[in-house]
Design a protein around this motif. Structure first.
Motif, PDB file in Angstrom:
ATOM      1  N   GLU A   7       0.727  -1.097  -0.042  1.00 19.78           N
ATOM      2  CA  GLU A   7       0.267  -0.752   0.079  1.00 19.78           C
ATOM      3  C   GLU A   7       0.814   1.029  -0.195  1.00 19.78           C
ATOM      4  O   GLU A   7       0.480   2.694  -1.165  1.00 19.78           O
ATOM      5  CB  GLU A   7      -1.080   0.199   1.257  1.00 19.78           C
ATOM      6  CG  GLU A   7      -1.877  -1.011   1.395  1.00 19.78           C
ATOM      7  CD  GLU A   7      -1.479  -2.305   1.423  1.00 19.78           C
ATOM      8  OE1 GLU A   7      -0.591  -3.793   0.943  1.00 19.78           O
ATOM      9  OE2 GLU A   7      -0.118  -2.796   2.982  1.00 19.78           O
ATOM     10  N   ALA A  10       2.325   1.998  -3.141  1.00 23.76           N
ATOM     11  CA  ALA A  10       1.919   2.934  -4.318  1.00 23.76           C
ATOM     12  C   ALA A  10       1.646   3.951  -3.610  1.00 23.76           C
ATOM     13  O   ALA A  10       1.740   4.916  -5.074  1.00 23.76           O
ATOM     14  CB  ALA A  10      -0.197   1.478  -4.099  1.00 23.76           C
ATOM     15  N   TRP A  11       1.003   3.819  -2.453  1.00 23.01           N
ATOM     16  CA  TRP A  11       1.090   5.765  -1.835  1.00 23.01           C
ATOM     17  C   TRP A  11       2.661   6.522  -2.818  1.00 23.01           C
ATOM     18  O   TRP A  11       2.264   7.925  -3.178  1.00 23.01           O
ATOM     19  CB  TRP A  11       1.246   6.119  -0.901  1.00 23.01           C
ATOM     20  CG  TRP A  11       1.067   7.567  -0.219  1.00 23.01           C
ATOM     21  CD1 TRP A  11       0.452   7.991   0.184  1.00 23.01           C
ATOM     22  CD2 TRP A  11       2.130   8.164   0.211  1.00 23.01           C
ATOM     23  NE1 TRP A  11       0.594   9.096   0.517  1.00 23.01           N
ATOM     24  CE2 TRP A  11       1.189   9.266   0.681  1.00 23.01           C
ATOM     25  CE3 TRP A  11       3.444   8.143   0.160  1.00 23.01           C
ATOM     26  CZ2 TRP A  11       2.701  10.402   1.013  1.00 23.01           C
ATOM     27  CZ3 TRP A  11       4.589   9.138   0.853  1.00 23.01           C
ATOM     28  CH2 TRP A  11       3.732  10.631   1.060  1.00 23.01           C
ATOM     29  N   ASP A  13       4.633   5.972  -5.172  1.00 18.12           N
ATOM     30  CA  ASP A  13       4.146   6.269  -6.382  1.00 18.12           C
ATOM     31  C   ASP A  13       3.479   7.005  -7.022  1.00 18.12           C
ATOM     32  O   ASP A  13       3.849   8.704  -7.968  1.00 18.12           O
ATOM     33  CB  ASP A  13       3.453   4.972  -7.133  1.00 18.12           C
ATOM     34  CG  ASP A  13       4.292   3.532  -7.112  1.00 18.12           C
ATOM     35  OD1 ASP A  13       4.101   3.272  -7.789  1.00 18.12           O
ATOM     36  OD2 ASP A  13       5.897   3.700  -6.703  1.00 18.12           O
ATOM     37  N   GLU A  14       2.109   7.356  -6.241  1.00 13.74           N
ATOM     38  CA  GLU A  14       1.070   8.091  -6.821  1.00 13.74           C
ATOM     39  C   GLU A  14       1.997   9.728  -6.295  1.00 13.74           C
ATOM     40  O   GLU A  14       1.588  11.202  -6.363  1.00 13.74           O
ATOM     41  CB  GLU A  14       0.135   8.015  -6.399  1.00 13.74           C
ATOM     42  CG  GLU A  14      -0.990   9.551  -5.263  1.00 13.74           C
ATOM     43  CD  GLU A  14      -1.150  10.313  -6.818  1.00 13.74           C
ATOM     44  OE1 GLU A  14      -1.319  11.560  -7.740  1.00 13.74           O
ATOM     45  OE2 GLU A  14      -1.007   9.326  -8.365  1.00 13.74           O
ATOM     46  N   ALA A  15       2.479   9.772  -5.103  1.00 14.28           N
ATOM     47  CA  ALA A  15       3.384  11.209  -4.656  1.00 14.28           C
ATOM     48  C   ALA A  15       4.855  11.980  -5.501  1.00 14.28           C
ATOM     49  O   ALA A  15       4.394  12.273  -5.665  1.00 14.28           O
ATOM     50  CB  ALA A  15       4.129  10.754  -2.496  1.00 14.28           C
ATOM     51  N   ARG A  17       4.766  10.881  -8.756  1.00 14.35           N
ATOM     52  CA  ARG A  17       3.417  11.670  -9.603  1.00 14.35           C
ATOM     53  C   ARG A  17       3.771  13.054  -9.755  1.00 14.35           C
ATOM     54  O   ARG A  17       3.628  13.293 -10.504  1.00 14.35           O
ATOM     55  CB  ARG A  17       2.703  10.605  -9.735  1.00 14.35           C
ATOM     56  CG  ARG A  17       2.406  10.514 -11.275  1.00 14.35           C
ATOM     57  CD  ARG A  17       0.417  10.292 -12.189  1.00 14.35           C
ATOM     58  NE  ARG A  17      -0.189  10.839 -10.771  1.00 14.35           N
ATOM     59  CZ  ARG A  17      -1.312  12.222  -9.968  1.00 14.35           C
ATOM     60  NH1 ARG A  17      -0.464  13.160 -11.815  1.00 14.35           N
ATOM     61  NH2 ARG A  17      -1.478  13.348 -10.271  1.00 14.35           N
ATOM     62  N   ARG A  18       2.523  13.367  -7.870  1.00 13.76           N
ATOM     63  CA  ARG A  18       2.513  14.252  -8.170  1.00 13.76           C
ATOM     64  C   ARG A  18       3.349  15.459  -8.280  1.00 13.76           C
ATOM     65  O   ARG A  18       3.788  16.796  -8.988  1.00 13.76           O
ATOM     66  CB  ARG A  18       1.856  14.418  -6.937  1.00 13.76           C
ATOM     67  CG  ARG A  18       0.339  13.850  -6.923  1.00 13.76           C
ATOM     68  CD  ARG A  18      -0.663  14.255  -5.701  1.00 13.76           C
ATOM     69  NE  ARG A  18      -1.047  13.217  -5.461  1.00 13.76           N
ATOM     70  CZ  ARG A  18      -2.404  13.404  -4.659  1.00 13.76           C
ATOM     71  NH1 ARG A  18      -2.011  13.875  -4.019  1.00 13.76           N
ATOM     72  NH2 ARG A  18      -3.306  12.592  -4.228  1.00 13.76           N
ATOM     73  N   ILE A  99       1.254  16.631  -1.415  1.00 13.17           N
ATOM     74  CA  ILE A  99       0.878  14.439  -1.619  1.00 13.17           C
ATOM     75  C   ILE A  99       0.579  14.470  -0.332  1.00 13.17           C
ATOM     76  O   ILE A  99       0.539  13.527   0.109  1.00 13.17           O
ATOM     77  CB  ILE A  99       2.868  14.210  -1.290  1.00 13.17           C
ATOM     78  CG1 ILE A  99       3.663  14.332  -0.104  1.00 13.17           C
ATOM     79  CG2 ILE A  99       3.032  14.435  -3.076  1.00 13.17           C
ATOM     80  CD1 ILE A  99       4.781  13.965  -0.155  1.00 13.17           C
TER      81      ILE A  99
END
Ligand SMILES: Cc1ncc(COP(=O)(O)O)c(C=O)c1O
Length: 359
Positions: A7, A10-11, A13-15, A17-18, A99
């Protein structure tokens, strides 16, 4: 920080990306010509005040967040903590909000109200300490108290920034100089807070084998000059710098003396005089450390002039002056702090007329 769970991954990765998307949406900062009456020599200002968070620290904050995220030091419930003189905290508060994390800035109680307001504007909290020398330990204490991560710009600035390129400040400067009369600057003049910017530029110049030399301007009461001059990393002073963002009471870990060709000490009153002088020329207010950079640049330019040299000199506009209306732009504050800028202003006006700089 425990092992990274799926989890958390995934968090993260998104951070990332932002943060990357933020960089992708941002344009590079400008390089201005500052007109000076010295034939054959040009002076350029790299304008870092146009970053979304208003200072050169936007680049550093982005690098520190990516470094911490990619090291697995930060997760969805981590509180970000930083020890700062203000500028870095403003930029880190922005990225923490981006983030979705809480942010606490540990700063000297003397930090300008404008900067504290900016940190809170980006959703950050300010944790003020009376003794500026206490910011490091207090940040460390808060880190263990609240599932935090202390970003520690003073240690990681030189590590988190990619000094070989990746659009770092040095690569940006040399790219933007390509069409100029003297595309390879004779000198790049900067000041130091963490030392990260001078380390990045000094390494980049050597890595690309440019003949450019790097000079660091130091304000009063700072340990950098004494430490560099005596080659002692344990050099300290006991009075904090009055020019926000630069000058430290210890030689910070991110200060890399080996990539600096020269250091110049600049009186605080001269820094503020040069700050006001260049603001008049640009038609907008700049910060105190920009004044320090300008004063030292003019010293180097005058030496080149006297030696019959031609070439270009690049220095940094580190942040906007709107953050210092209550201090450096306030005459009462100057009197209270015993800073007489009149003789230095006279020297600058004389230079503007004659092209000869006699500090
Ligand atoms: C306004 C300002 N100028 C210059 C600097 C120096 O930059 P560096 O930390 O990369 O040495 C700082 C650092 O905090 C700053 O806030």
């Amino acid at each position: 920080m425990p092992k990274t769970s799926t989890e958390n991954r995934a968090w993260i990765d998104e951070a990332i990306r932002r943060v990357d998307a933020d960089a992708n949406r941002s344009a590079d900062t400008h390089l201005h010509v500052l007109p000076i009456p010295v034939p054959g020599i040009e002076l350029y200002l790299k304008d870092e005040s146009v970053h979304p968070t208003g200072s050169l620290k936007h680049r550093l904050a982005r690098s520190l967040f990516l470094y911490a995220l990619c090291n697995g030091w930060v997760g969805p419930n981590t509180t970000i903590i930083e020890a700062s003189s203000g500028s870095t905290a403003v930029s880190e508060a922005y990225f923490a909000r981006l983030i979705g994390l809480a942010f606490v800035a540990v700063m000297p109680a003397s930090t300008s109200a404008e900067k504290i307001a900016l940190i809170e504007f980006y959703g950050g909290k300010s944790h003020l300490v009376e003794d500026p020398g206490q910011v490091y330990d207090e940040a460390r204490r808060l880190e263990s108290e609240c599932n935090g991560h202390y970003m520690d710009q003073f240690t990681f600035a030189e590590r988190a920034t990619d000094w070989r390129g990746n659009n770092n400040i040095a690569e940006s400067i040399f790219d933007q100089m390509k069409a100029e009369l003297h595309p390879i600057p004779s000198w790049v003049v900067i000041s130091a807070g963490t030392g990260g910017t001078s380390a990045t530029i000094g390494r980049f110049v050597r890595y690309r084998r440019f003949p450019t030399r790097v000079a660091v301007a130091d304000p009063e009461n700072s340990a950098f000059y004494g430490g560099w001059e005596s080659d002692r990393s344990d050099f300290t002073t006991c009075v904090p710098s009055r020019i926000e963002g630069i000058g430290r009471m210890r030689v910070e870990p991110s200060f890399v003396g080996g990539v600096i060709d020269e250091m110049l000490q600049v009186p605080d009153a001269a820094s503020i005089a040069a700050m006001r002088w260049v603001s008049t020329i640009l038609g907008r207010a700049v910060g105190g450390s920009t004044g320090t950079n300008i004063w030292a640049s003019l010293q180097i330019i005058d030496r080149m002039r006297a030696a019959g040299e031609t070439g270009s000199v690049v220095t940094l506009l580190c942040d906007g002056g709107e953050r210092y209306l209550g201090t450096y732009y306030n005459d009462d504050w100057l009197i209270e702090n015993d800073l007489d800028i009149a003789p230095h202003l006279k020297t600058l006006e004389e230079f503007a007329k004659t092209g000869i700089f006699t500090p």
